[in-house]
Design a protein around this motif. Structure first.
Motif, PDB file in Angstrom:
ATOM      1  N   THR A  35       0.911  -1.105  -0.007  1.00 16.94           N
ATOM      2  CA  THR A  35      -0.016   0.134  -0.001  1.00 16.94           C
ATOM      3  C   THR A  35       0.962   1.507   0.063  1.00 16.94           C
ATOM      4  N   PRO A  36       0.535   2.346  -0.040  1.00 12.99           N
ATOM      5  CA  PRO A  36       1.083   3.723  -0.140  1.00 12.99           C
ATOM      6  C   PRO A  36       1.683   3.695   1.457  1.00 12.99           C
ATOM      7  N   GLN A  37       1.346   3.250   2.371  1.00 12.21           N
ATOM      8  CA  GLN A  37       1.880   3.115   3.522  1.00 12.21           C
ATOM      9  C   GLN A  37       3.306   2.380   3.744  1.00 12.21           C
ATOM     10  N   ALA A  38       3.395   1.501   2.728  1.00 14.11           N
ATOM     11  CA  ALA A  38       4.565   0.260   2.771  1.00 14.11           C
ATOM     12  C   ALA A  38       5.801   1.188   2.852  1.00 14.11           C
ATOM     13  N   GLY A  39       6.580   0.868   3.905  1.00 12.09           N
ATOM     14  CA  GLY A  39       8.149   1.563   3.845  1.00 12.09           C
ATOM     15  C   GLY A  39       8.208   3.016   4.790  1.00 12.09           C
ATOM     16  N   LYS A  40       6.978   3.216   4.904  1.00  9.85           N
ATOM     17  CA  LYS A  40       6.894   4.602   5.642  1.00  9.85           C
ATOM     18  C   LYS A  40       7.261   4.537   6.799  1.00  9.85           C
ATOM     19  N   ARG A  41       7.519   5.275   7.819  1.00  5.85           N
ATOM     20  CA  ARG A  41       7.721   5.218   9.327  1.00  5.85           C
ATOM     21  C   ARG A  41       6.614   5.927  10.071  1.00  5.85           C
ATOM     22  N   PHE A  42       6.044   5.342  11.036  1.00  7.63           N
ATOM     23  CA  PHE A  42       5.078   5.809  12.049  1.00  7.63           C
ATOM     24  C   PHE A  42       5.689   5.722  13.614  1.00  7.63           C
ATOM     25  N   THR A  43       4.871   6.681  14.361  1.00  5.69           N
ATOM     26  CA  THR A  43       5.354   6.683  15.728  1.00  5.69           C
ATOM     27  C   THR A  43       3.685   6.634  16.433  1.00  5.69           C
ATOM     28  N   LEU A  44       3.734   5.723  17.484  1.00  7.87           N
ATOM     29  CA  LEU A  44       2.571   5.555  18.131  1.00  7.87           C
ATOM     30  C   LEU A  44       2.302   6.766  19.039  1.00  7.87           C
ATOM     31  N   SER A  45       1.192   7.587  19.120  1.00  7.75           N
ATOM     32  CA  SER A  45       0.902   8.657  19.697  1.00  7.75           C
ATOM     33  C   SER A  45       0.755   8.442  21.378  1.00  7.75           C
ATOM     34  N   GLN A  46       0.428   7.461  21.753  1.00 10.12           N
ATOM     35  CA  GLN A  46      -0.005   7.333  23.212  1.00 10.12           C
ATOM     36  C   GLN A  46       0.107   5.718  23.461  1.00 10.12           C
ATOM     37  N   PRO A  47       0.407   5.090  24.555  1.00  6.16           N
ATOM     38  CA  PRO A  47       0.614   4.097  25.034  1.00  6.16           C
ATOM     39  C   PRO A  47      -0.782   3.170  24.584  1.00  6.16           C
ATOM     40  N   ALA A  48      -0.512   1.872  24.240  1.00  5.32           N
ATOM     41  CA  ALA A  48      -1.673   0.970  23.896  1.00  5.32           C
ATOM     42  C   ALA A  48      -1.728  -0.129  24.710  1.00  5.32           C
ATOM     43  N   SER A  49      -2.553  -0.386  25.544  1.00 13.27           N
ATOM     44  CA  SER A  49      -2.616  -1.906  26.375  1.00 13.27           C
ATOM     45  C   SER A  49      -3.727  -2.753  25.754  1.00 13.27           C
ATOM     46  N   PHE A  50      -3.451  -3.902  25.494  1.00  8.26           N
ATOM     47  CA  PHE A  50      -4.293  -5.013  25.045  1.00  8.26           C
ATOM     48  C   PHE A  50      -4.244  -6.224  25.900  1.00  8.26           C
ATOM     49  N   ARG A  51      -5.282  -7.196  25.878  1.00 12.59           N
ATOM     50  CA  ARG A  51      -5.118  -8.378  26.557  1.00 12.59           C
ATOM     51  C   ARG A  51      -5.609  -9.409  25.513  1.00 12.59           C
ATOM     52  N   LEU A  52      -4.646 -10.388  25.290  1.00 13.42           N
ATOM     53  CA  LEU A  52      -5.266 -11.701  24.420  1.00 13.42           C
ATOM     54  C   LEU A  52      -6.082 -12.737  25.188  1.00 13.42           C
ATOM     55  N   ASP A  53      -6.728 -13.244  24.356  1.00 13.77           N
ATOM     56  CA  ASP A  53      -7.606 -14.388  24.795  1.00 13.77           C
ATOM     57  C   ASP A  53      -6.810 -15.315  25.485  1.00 13.77           C
ATOM     58  N   SER A  54      -5.686 -15.482  25.271  1.00 18.31           N
ATOM     59  CA  SER A  54      -4.793 -16.408  26.020  1.00 18.31           C
ATOM     60  C   SER A  54      -4.616 -15.868  27.508  1.00 18.31           C
ATOM     61  N   GLY A  55      -4.946 -14.674  27.744  1.00 16.91           N
ATOM     62  CA  GLY A  55      -4.594 -14.137  28.968  1.00 16.91           C
ATOM     63  C   GLY A  55      -3.499 -13.198  29.288  1.00 16.91           C
TER      64      GLY A  55
END
Length: 131
Positions: A35-55
């Protein structure tokens, strides 16, 4: 006596099996399409927390860097650059973030060529870095 010991051993095996981590849910898919995003660099603006189904749970720190990889049916795929991102269950898997509408919806597992969905999505706002 023998029957009691057998029953106790069976109960112990059941308890051990119940304590094992579950397998990571995944669907085999095709490789990401560029896609046009391929190869471009990005920064995460804020922390992102997640929980997997595995716990297992994780927090991706703010300012983590990602590179655009492409698109799969579930969203845009971003490879982490300065962190190691894994999903864990019975086994550990290298993972790339899959984002749709600024929301982390799951992970692309490059070794397995599979998608692992999140049951509960989380905001994941990536900002393009200027070169």
């Amino acid at each position: 006596m023998f029957h009691r010991l057998t029953g106790a051993a069976f109960a112990a095996v059941l308890l051990l099996a119940a304590g094992c981590a579950s397998e990571v849910t995944r669907q085999v898919i095709d490789a990401p399409v560029a896609t046009p995003q391929a190869g471009k660099r990005f920064t995460l603006s804020q922390p992102a927390s997640f929980r997997l189904d595995s716990g297992y749970g994780r927090t991706v720190p703010a300012h983590a860097e990602f590179a655009g990889v492409g698109r799969i049916a579930q969203g845009l795929v971003f490879r982490p650059i300065d962190i190691v991102l894994t999903v864990e269950g019975k086994h550990m898997h290298e993972a790339y973030a899959v984002v749709r509408d600024d929301t982390l919806v799951g992970f692309y597992l490059p070794v397995e060529k599979a998608f692992s969905p999140l049951s509960q999505t989380t905001p994941f706002l990536l900002i393009e870095r200027k070169q």
